[in-house]
Design a protein around this motif. Structure first.
Motif, mmCIF file in Angstrom:
data_model
loop_
_atom_site.group_PDB
_atom_site.id
_atom_site.type_symbol
_atom_site.label_atom_id
_atom_site.label_comp_id
_atom_site.label_asym_id
_atom_site.label_seq_id
_atom_site.Cartn_x
_atom_site.Cartn_y
_atom_site.Cartn_z
ATOM 1 N N VAL A 1 0.891 -1.107 -0.156
ATOM 2 C CA VAL A 1 -0.081 -0.041 -0.066
ATOM 3 C C VAL A 1 0.815 1.179 0.003
ATOM 4 C CG1 VAL A 1 -1.542 1.203 1.362
ATOM 5 C CG2 VAL A 1 -2.006 -1.169 1.350
ATOM 6 N N THR A 2 2.186 1.149 0.808
ATOM 7 C CA THR A 2 2.955 2.411 0.789
ATOM 8 C C THR A 2 3.519 2.582 -0.619
ATOM 9 O OG1 THR A 2 3.425 1.916 3.249
ATOM 10 C CG2 THR A 2 4.644 3.545 1.998
ATOM 11 N N LEU A 3 4.010 1.528 -1.193
ATOM 12 C CA LEU A 3 4.612 1.740 -2.434
ATOM 13 C C LEU A 3 3.483 2.432 -3.635
ATOM 14 C CD1 LEU A 3 6.829 1.355 -4.660
ATOM 15 C CD2 LEU A 3 6.310 -0.881 -4.973
ATOM 16 N N ALA A 4 2.362 1.904 -3.494
ATOM 17 C CA ALA A 4 1.111 2.381 -4.363
ATOM 18 C C ALA A 4 0.799 4.100 -3.968
ATOM 19 C CB ALA A 4 0.012 1.564 -4.317
ATOM 20 N N VAL A 5 0.782 4.374 -2.808
ATOM 21 C CA VAL A 5 0.476 5.651 -2.200
ATOM 22 C C VAL A 5 1.671 6.623 -2.924
ATOM 23 C CG1 VAL A 5 0.097 7.011 -0.636
ATOM 24 C CG2 VAL A 5 -1.352 4.856 -0.563
ATOM 25 N N GLY A 6 2.822 6.000 -2.612
ATOM 26 C CA GLY A 6 3.983 6.816 -2.846
ATOM 27 C C GLY A 6 3.890 7.049 -4.361
ATOM 28 N N SER A 7 3.736 6.002 -5.169
ATOM 29 C CA SER A 7 3.776 6.395 -6.504
ATOM 30 C C SER A 7 2.540 7.299 -7.037
ATOM 31 C CB SER A 7 3.524 4.982 -7.192
ATOM 32 O OG SER A 7 4.570 3.918 -7.075
ATOM 33 N N LEU A 8 1.317 7.270 -6.496
ATOM 34 C CA LEU A 8 0.305 8.183 -6.652
ATOM 35 C C LEU A 8 0.712 9.577 -6.428
ATOM 36 C CD1 LEU A 8 -2.815 6.207 -5.543
ATOM 37 C CD2 LEU A 8 -2.029 6.764 -7.875
ATOM 38 N N VAL A 9 1.384 9.704 -5.128
ATOM 39 C CA VAL A 9 1.966 11.281 -4.777
ATOM 40 C C VAL A 9 2.880 11.487 -5.837
ATOM 41 C CG1 VAL A 9 3.216 12.298 -3.038
ATOM 42 C CG2 VAL A 9 1.352 10.426 -2.423
ATOM 43 N N ILE A 10 3.703 10.859 -6.259
ATOM 44 C CA ILE A 10 4.737 11.309 -7.328
ATOM 45 C C ILE A 10 3.978 11.880 -8.457
ATOM 46 C CG2 ILE A 10 6.432 10.591 -9.084
ATOM 47 C CD1 ILE A 10 7.508 8.403 -6.802
ATOM 48 N N SER A 11 2.919 10.938 -9.127
ATOM 49 C CA SER A 11 1.855 11.354 -10.174
ATOM 50 C C SER A 11 1.487 12.743 -10.113
ATOM 51 C CB SER A 11 1.113 10.324 -10.424
ATOM 52 O OG SER A 11 0.448 10.711 -11.435
ATOM 53 N N ALA A 12 0.807 12.603 -8.635
ATOM 54 C CA ALA A 12 0.203 14.226 -8.331
ATOM 55 C C ALA A 12 1.314 15.462 -8.429
ATOM 56 C CB ALA A 12 -0.208 14.000 -7.071
ATOM 57 N N GLY A 13 2.572 15.066 -7.781
ATOM 58 C CA GLY A 13 3.418 15.970 -8.078
ATOM 59 C C GLY A 13 3.640 16.697 -9.486
#
Length: 486
Positions: A338-350
């Motif tokens: 979950v942390t990896l998926a959330v981190g990837s989504l945050v990168i995309s949002a940036g």
């Protein structure tokens, strides 16, 4: 020699020393960035030849990292970590004394040989820390790479502008020596090596030839031409050699990289996500510095100096460190997947936010902070997923291979973003510079890759561990440091 008695283990000291090792490794990678424009005159060579000063470190690190991981599993992670410090020190000294191209390339190549300290350090944490401290410690050490990059760039720029460039390498050598001493003094040996008497030398040579061919083609393809005989020939060599290497590894009783372990769905999908995260992490670091330093007269450049650029980007790296405890808590509560998926989504949002924020220094600061925050979450989760799926005696090898996957992703980003910025240009006073549309396209690519990384992460099939492959923080076997106090 530091005691190996579990009661003598000090988790705070161990994590601090290994995090410092990660910071120093990251500094090595950003060390020459402020010198790129001056290297041709410093070394009396052409800009094309001077680029080998950067490429040499990339190539040697790619080869040395999986080798160091395997040797760590065989002979002890702490021992090989200390050995890896030697080329960091020696390479820094060689660079500091260089006045021509070849010695500088040799020194930078030696520095790359020491990059295995990061996956070795992460793997060593599994051996020497109590389970309840493992998740947060892994996240902290993973974030140390961002801190090193954040601090290294402005420091290197300040030294390059106000002192001899040789000072950069003397400082790097001193820091490496300090890491070696502190690791010898405070880091315990951890789990004994497997004692295997056979190192897969042929596998190491094959992997080295394949990786060097692949990364050379990717990193120099834009200079040589993507359809040139040299570039295409290197790609063909890479494919043929890596396929032959894979067959050899599958048939070897003591392989350099256990491909059967890396083919486990949890490991395979994590490595696939790592390639994408490595791409997404590096893409913005190719775009933002250029935007900050291009002249304001372009209409989209922000006219910052090298030092100012480094300072504007520094908070992003510090954000990686600040978010590491949050990432560890999220992994403990919901799992590192979950942390990896959330981190990837945050990168995309940036990256997505950049569509509105490219026009100011403060806007770019926000973009880099968001992207780096996501990278911090993702980088802390990947080693936990890997270590939760492999036997403890293969921890270092598996982590090193995962680090290699991230490096391949970063190299891919350099090639793809380089092509985009080279194709979408504008004429500025007779000089062709990347256009605003080129930068926006590059950021959109980063956004899409971040989303792809999140999708891959969501598909990682996390399952209960087999014996000997316990998840970090959930192992039920006696731990060598289970009685250590914080």
């Amino acid at each position: 020699m530091v005691s190996t008695n579990p009661d003598d283990v000090r988790p705070g000291s161990v994590v601090g020393v290994l995090a410092l090792a990660g910071i120093v490794a990251a500094i090595m990678q950003t060390l020459v960035v402020p010198l790129i424009g001056d290297l041709p005159s410093i070394l009396d060579t052409t800009p094309s030849n001077a680029s080998w000063v950067i490429t040499a470190t990339l190539l040697s690190a790619a080869v040395a990292t999986p080798v160091a991981g395997r040797l760590g599993d065989m002979y002890g992670k702490r021992r090989i970590l200390l050995v890896s410090v030697v080329p960091l020190v020696a390479g820094s000294v060689v660079c500091a004394l260089s006045s021509s191209l070849v010695p500088m390339i040799v020194g930078r190549g030696m520095q790359g040989l020491g990059m295995g300290v990061v996956p070795l350090g992460i793997s060593l944490l599994r051996d020497v820390l109590p389970p309840e401290k493992l998740g947060s410690s892994i996240a902290l050490m993973s974030a140390s790479m961002g801190v090193g990059g954040a601090l290294g760039l402005p420091f290197a720029a300040a030294v390059a502008e106000n002192a001899s460039w040789r000072v950069l390498f003397w400082v790097a050598g001193a820091l490496s020596l300090l890491v070696g001493f502190l690791a010898w003094r405070f880091v315990p040996a951890g789990r004994a090596g497997t004692g295997s008497a056979r190192f897969d030398a042929l596998g190491a040579v094959g992997l080295g030839i394949g990786l060097i061919s692949l990364l050379l083609a990717v990193s120099k393809g834009s200079d040589w031409g993507w359809t040139s005989g040299t570039t295409l020939g290197l790609f063909i060599v890479a494919v043929v050699v890596l396929l032959a290497w894979g067959r050899w590894e599958l048939r070897s009783t003591e392989p350099l990289v256990d491909l059967r372990v890396t083919a486990r769905p949890q490991v395979l999908m994590t490595n696939a996500a790592s390639v994408l995260v490595g791409f997404a992490m590096y893409a913005q670091s190719l775009v933002v510095p250029q935007l900050l330093q291009l002249p304001e007269a372009t209409g989209y450049g922000l006219g910052q100096s090298m030092i100012a650029m480094g300072l504007w980007m520094a908070p992003a790296g510090l954000m990686m460190m600040a978010l590491s405890p949050l990432g560890a808590k999220l992994s403990a509560a919901r799992g590192p997947k979950v942390t990896l998926a959330v981190g990837s989504l945050v990168i995309s949002a940036g990256y997505a936010s950049s569509l509105l924020l490219l026009g100011s220094t403060w806007g770019l600061l926000v973009v880099t902070i968001i992207c780096s925050g996501g990278v911090g979450l993702a980088y802390g989760a990947m080693p936990a997923l890997i270590m939760g799926a492999v036997p403890q005696e293969e921890t270092a090898s598996a982590n090193s291979f995962n680090t290699l996957m991230r490096s391949i992703g970063s190299s891919g980003a350099a090639a793809v973003i380089g092509v985009v910025l080279a194709q979408l240009t504008t004429d500025f006073g007779g000089h062709f510079l990347p256009s605003e549309d080129g930068f926006r396209t590059a950021m959109l690519i980063g956004c899409g890759v971040g989303l792809a990384a999140a999708a891959v992460a969501s598909l990682i099939p996390v399952r209960p561990m087999e014996s000997g492959a316990e998840a970090p923080g959930k192992n039920t076997e006696p731990h060598p440091a289970s009685e250590a106090a914080a």
